[in-house]
Write an enzyme that holds these catalytic residues in place. Structure first.
Site, PDB file in Angstrom:
ATOM      1  N   ARG A   1       1.975   1.215  10.210  1.00  0.00           N
ATOM      2  CA  ARG A   1       1.572   1.617   8.813  1.00  0.00           C
ATOM      3  C   ARG A   1       2.635   1.346   7.655  1.00  0.00           C
ATOM      4  O   ARG A   1       3.155   2.625   7.334  1.00  0.00           O
ATOM      5  CB  ARG A   1       0.851   2.993   8.838  1.00  0.00           C
ATOM      6  CG  ARG A   1      -0.065   3.134   7.875  1.00  0.00           C
ATOM      7  CD  ARG A   1      -0.607   4.658   8.232  1.00  0.00           C
ATOM      8  NE  ARG A   1      -1.399   4.757   9.094  1.00  0.00           N
ATOM      9  CZ  ARG A   1      -2.661   4.620   8.966  1.00  0.00           C
ATOM     10  NH1 ARG A   1      -3.396   4.226   7.971  1.00  0.00           N
ATOM     11  NH2 ARG A   1      -3.439   4.684  10.304  1.00  0.00           N
TER      12      ARG A   1
ATOM     13  N   ARG B   1       0.717  -1.104  -0.053  1.00  0.00           N
ATOM     14  CA  ARG B   1       0.082  -0.086  -0.085  1.00  0.00           C
ATOM     15  C   ARG B   1       0.895   1.231   0.029  1.00  0.00           C
ATOM     16  O   ARG B   1       1.740   1.427   0.765  1.00  0.00           O
ATOM     17  CB  ARG B   1      -0.855  -0.060   1.162  1.00  0.00           C
ATOM     18  CG  ARG B   1      -1.864  -1.366   1.250  1.00  0.00           C
ATOM     19  CD  ARG B   1      -2.917  -1.246   2.304  1.00  0.00           C
ATOM     20  NE  ARG B   1      -3.641  -2.407   2.424  1.00  0.00           N
ATOM     21  CZ  ARG B   1      -4.609  -2.519   3.223  1.00  0.00           C
ATOM     22  NH1 ARG B   1      -4.939  -1.559   4.217  1.00  0.00           N
ATOM     23  NH2 ARG B   1      -5.369  -3.727   3.238  1.00  0.00           N
TER      24      ARG B   1
ATOM     25  N   GLU C   1      -6.434  -0.981  15.410  1.00  0.00           N
ATOM     26  CA  GLU C   1      -7.071  -2.062  14.415  1.00  0.00           C
ATOM     27  C   GLU C   1      -5.957  -3.235  14.178  1.00  0.00           C
ATOM     28  O   GLU C   1      -5.016  -2.919  13.687  1.00  0.00           O
ATOM     29  CB  GLU C   1      -7.360  -1.428  13.323  1.00  0.00           C
ATOM     30  CG  GLU C   1      -8.041  -2.095  12.057  1.00  0.00           C
ATOM     31  CD  GLU C   1      -8.057  -1.584  10.779  1.00  0.00           C
ATOM     32  OE1 GLU C   1      -8.086  -2.570   9.986  1.00  0.00           O
ATOM     33  OE2 GLU C   1      -8.006  -0.248  10.646  1.00  0.00           O
TER      34      GLU C   1
ATOM     35  N   ARG D   1       0.807  -6.704  12.633  1.00  0.00           N
ATOM     36  CA  ARG D   1       0.208  -6.190  13.637  1.00  0.00           C
ATOM     37  C   ARG D   1      -0.007  -7.015  15.030  1.00  0.00           C
ATOM     38  O   ARG D   1       0.005  -6.596  16.040  1.00  0.00           O
ATOM     39  CB  ARG D   1      -1.230  -5.204  13.491  1.00  0.00           C
ATOM     40  CG  ARG D   1      -0.788  -4.079  12.548  1.00  0.00           C
ATOM     41  CD  ARG D   1      -2.088  -3.294  12.513  1.00  0.00           C
ATOM     42  NE  ARG D   1      -1.708  -2.103  11.744  1.00  0.00           N
ATOM     43  CZ  ARG D   1      -2.678  -1.119  11.413  1.00  0.00           C
ATOM     44  NH1 ARG D   1      -3.907  -1.322  12.211  1.00  0.00           N
ATOM     45  NH2 ARG D   1      -2.334  -0.020  10.800  1.00  0.00           N
TER      46      ARG D   1
ATOM     47  N   SER E   1     -10.262  -5.895  10.167  1.00  0.00           N
ATOM     48  CA  SER E   1     -11.746  -5.135   9.549  1.00  0.00           C
ATOM     49  C   SER E   1     -12.514  -6.357   8.878  1.00  0.00           C
ATOM     50  O   SER E   1     -12.138  -7.018   7.908  1.00  0.00           O
ATOM     51  CB  SER E   1     -11.294  -4.200   8.380  1.00  0.00           C
ATOM     52  OG  SER E   1     -11.070  -3.140   9.264  1.00  0.00           O
TER      53      SER E   1
END
Length: 426
Positions: free
Chosen positions: A278, A263, A350, A391, A353
């Protein structure tokens, strides 16, 4: 994409619902396109009726041996046919414009989604586990990883720039163990079929799960080619059913896929610049279900439970929240986020999701099944992180840290670590 019939039947209601997620529907532009489409359709129907009438008259003229009259009628019919060809071309162009218009509209939030404009209005559903109280000041994963000689951000930056990391030794092994553990649980306990997919997909695949026109800046594109590095395995796996009609008896389809994710993080300048929260590249174990519409909401709860099971087996405290209308992804009808407790940040962050897209992605992909009457209709698609591997690694380092800088290996992972109980500081 949403069903265009919703716009045709009650566009004001759709606009009101989309406004809850901060999207302004351009009603006037749709009306212009739709009126032009209707105009072409009416004219086409009139000309088709005229052509049919002329064909009938030609037959009658020939029956009367009126060759001259028949010839004139055939010529007239030929002109009508050319007009119809022109209208067919206009109709294709208009349908393409309508599809482009609708493809840029986000999904309509499910009625159970809380209304809100930002993450501040997300609603907590439940919590599991109690954050550990340390008898010392807990470190974050960056300092812990350095102490283990297992996370090397300097070398990552030397190789590829900021937001990359090199993992080494026992930390790299723990990262690998986590992915294997997640795959094993999802395949042996939750009924998913493991798949391995390309890490590169076409623009059509990327557009099948979201709007490539809107979000291409978030992806890494291969220079000079209509190919993109995957931001998540959701993209290739969901596209398994693109342009397919899935037999009813095969539903639900359940897949799990471990892959790296790439990403650009175009909109995250200045956010989470420290550590692995991130990064441009990270690993994820993705769970995807392709289901019958009547079961999608029950299976959304089931899929979320599968992601929760990983956190519980690893004994990591977490909370589950429902994203509000203004915080959901473009394609989602409803999303649950699972947020794991990170002592180093003194916050929940987070880690998964889990979304139900209803028929939104299926319409974009032309992914359908035949219902009991044999009529094709769109499938429903679901996906979730089960879990984000990096994570999860962060969460283990921070939650299982000891005062001497060592990390206790969760009991669920020790079989994957050759029986190792602790990661010792370098």
């Amino acid at each position: 994409m949403i069903d265009i019939q919703l716009l045709r039947n009650d566009i004001d209601a759709v606009a009101r619902r989309l406004a809850t997620r901060g999207f302004v529907l351009d009603i006037s532009s749709f009306s212009v396109l739709e009126n032009k489409r209707k105009e072409i359709q009416i004219k086409t129907e009139q000309l088709q009726a005229q052509r049919n009438a002329l064909a009938k008259q030609v037959g009658q003229a020939k029956a009367k041996k009126d060759e001259t009259g028949a010839h004139l009628l055939v010529t007239q019919g030929s002109h009508v046919g050319k007009e119809l060809d022109g209208l067919e071309s206009e109709n294709k162009e208009m349908q393409a414009k309508l599809r482009e218009f609708v493809s840029l509209i986000p999904n309509i939030p499910h009625e159970s989604v809380p209304v809100g404009s930002s993450s501040e209005q997300n609603v907590e559903v439940r919590r599991w586990g109690e954050p550990k109280k340390f008898p010392f000041a807990p470190k974050d994963h960056v300092d812990l990883g350095a102490g283990l000689d297992g996370l090397d951000f300097d070398t990552g930056a030397k190789l590829a720039g900021a937001r990359f990391v090199v993992m080494k030794g026992q930390v790299a092994r723990l990262h690998r163990a986590l992915a294997q553990f997640m795959l094993d649980v999802h395949t042996t306990e939750h009924g998913y079929t493991e798949v391995y997919t390309p890490y590169i997909v076409s623009g059509a695949c990327a557009d099948g799960v979201t709007s490539l026109a809107k979000f291409s800046g978030d992806l890494f594109k291969l220079e000079g080619r209509d190919l993109y590095l995957i931001p998540t395995a959701e993209v290739p796996v969901t596209n398994f059913v693109r342009d397919e009609i899935v037999p009813l008896e095969k539903l639900p389809l359940k897949y799990v896929c471990h892959s790296p994710c790439f990403r650009s993080e175009a909109g995250s300048a200045g956010k989470d610049t420290r550590g692995m929260i991130r990064n441009h590249q990270f690993d994820k174990v993705e769970i995807v279900q392709i289901v019958h519409p009547s079961r999608s909401w029950a299976l959304h709860e089931e899929l979320t439970g599968h992601a929760e099971a990983i956190l519980r087996k690893l004994e990591l405290p977490y909370r589950m929240i429902t994203l509000c209308t203004g915080d959901m992804g473009f394609s989602s009808a409803k999303t649950y986020d699972l947020e794991v407790w990170l002592p180093g940040q003194n916050a929940y962050r987070e880690i998964s999701s889990c979304s139900n897209f209803e028929a939104f992605q299926a319409r974009r992909m032309q992914a359908r099944f035949r219902n009991v009457k044999g009529k094709p209709e769109p499938l429903h698609t679901l996906n979730g992180s089960g879990l984000a591997v990096g994570r999860t690694l962060i969460a283990i380092l921070e939650n299982y840290q000891n005062a001497d800088g060592s990390i206790t290996v969760p009991s669920a992972l020790r079989g994957y670590m050759g029986g190792t109980e602790k990661l010792a500081p370098a």
